[in-house]
Design a protein around this motif. Sequence first.
Motif, short mmCIF file in Angstrom:
data_model
loop_
_atom_site.label_atom_id
_atom_site.label_comp_id
_atom_site.label_asym_id
_atom_site.label_seq_id
_atom_site.Cartn_x
_atom_site.Cartn_y
_atom_site.Cartn_z
N ARG A 43 -6.03 -0.11 -4.88
CA ARG A 43 -6.75 0.59 -3.80
C ARG A 43 -8.20 0.12 -3.71
O ARG A 43 -8.72 -0.11 -2.61
N MET A 63 0.81 -1.21 0.00
CA MET A 63 0.00 0.00 0.00
C MET A 63 0.84 1.26 0.00
O MET A 63 0.42 2.29 -0.54
N ARG A 64 2.05 1.21 0.56
CA ARG A 64 2.90 2.39 0.48
C ARG A 64 3.40 2.58 -0.96
O ARG A 64 3.52 3.72 -1.43
N THR A 74 1.73 1.66 -3.58
CA THR A 74 0.54 2.16 -4.27
C THR A 74 0.33 3.64 -4.00
O THR A 74 0.01 4.42 -4.92
N ASP A 75 0.50 4.05 -2.76
CA ASP A 75 0.31 5.46 -2.41
C ASP A 75 1.30 6.36 -3.14
O ASP A 75 0.95 7.50 -3.51
N LEU A 97 -0.10 6.77 -6.58
CA LEU A 97 -1.33 7.55 -6.56
C LEU A 97 -1.09 9.02 -6.24
O LEU A 97 -1.92 9.88 -6.56
N SER A 98 0.03 9.32 -5.61
CA SER A 98 0.32 10.71 -5.24
C SER A 98 0.75 11.54 -6.44
O SER A 98 0.76 12.78 -6.36
#
Length: 277
Positions: free
Chosen positions: A157, A114-115, A117-118, A121-122
């Motif tokens: 996500r 998830m990090r 992915t983040d 996404l950022s």
Amino acid sequence: MKRAFFILTRNPMSLAGIILVGLVVLSAIFADVITPYPDHRGAIVDFDNFNKPPSAEHWFGTDLVGRDLFTRVIYAYRVSLILGVVVLAISVPVGVSMGLAAGYLGRKTEFILMRITDVFLSIPPLVLAMSVMGLLKPTLMNGMIAVTVMWWPWYTRLIYNITRSERQEGYVLAAEVLGASKIHIMFREILPNCVPSILTKMTLDFGFVILIASSLSFLGLGVQPPTPDLGSMVAEGARYLPDSWWLTVFPGLAILVVVFGFNLIGDALREILGVGE
């Protein structure tokens, strides 16, 4: 099926979306048959028909080297649909697998996936795609890679959130008690409950993938001439507005039609499958 038929017949816009997308797909498949000048999709010059406005002979007019614009729009649809299929065929399995793993396994796996992915996404999607294309040669294949790099995190996500809510459900706990493997639980128990959301998002995303790819071509980072592409045709024609308006208007309308059609179908699927209820 009865519920789906009822929803479609009650909502004429859903039927309009199916018709629009159906016409686009059929025209792309049978482009060699329905286009009046199939050889105009490539590097050909016809200065006798240079920059002509729409007419009975050339429905969308001709471009700056005399090529039939209707023919090139139809072949550009074929390029756009191929790109959309390839991008989703890669990004959906990758994103779904990572979302299932992060949502069900938890702990370190969840944190790492998830990090990552983040981070993706950022970054604004178009900026990320432009960055990838800036490192690669502008071709159709590299355009697919650029759009794929920016698209899988959205599925990660989505499936992560669904999996987190599903992993405490009774059917998952029952499978764990019976000794089912984690792979079995993720892909045979939880994944089927994610399918409606995945299908709805894929339908909505198909139009947006085409839009992003057209944006890259508009900036000169996508499909390169002489291969017909909607974005590059809009960019070429924009320099000659308003005199040669057809060079931009018809490719722009073609993008509008396909994006609008897929969005209508996505809305219909959301209602049929009960996504978000």
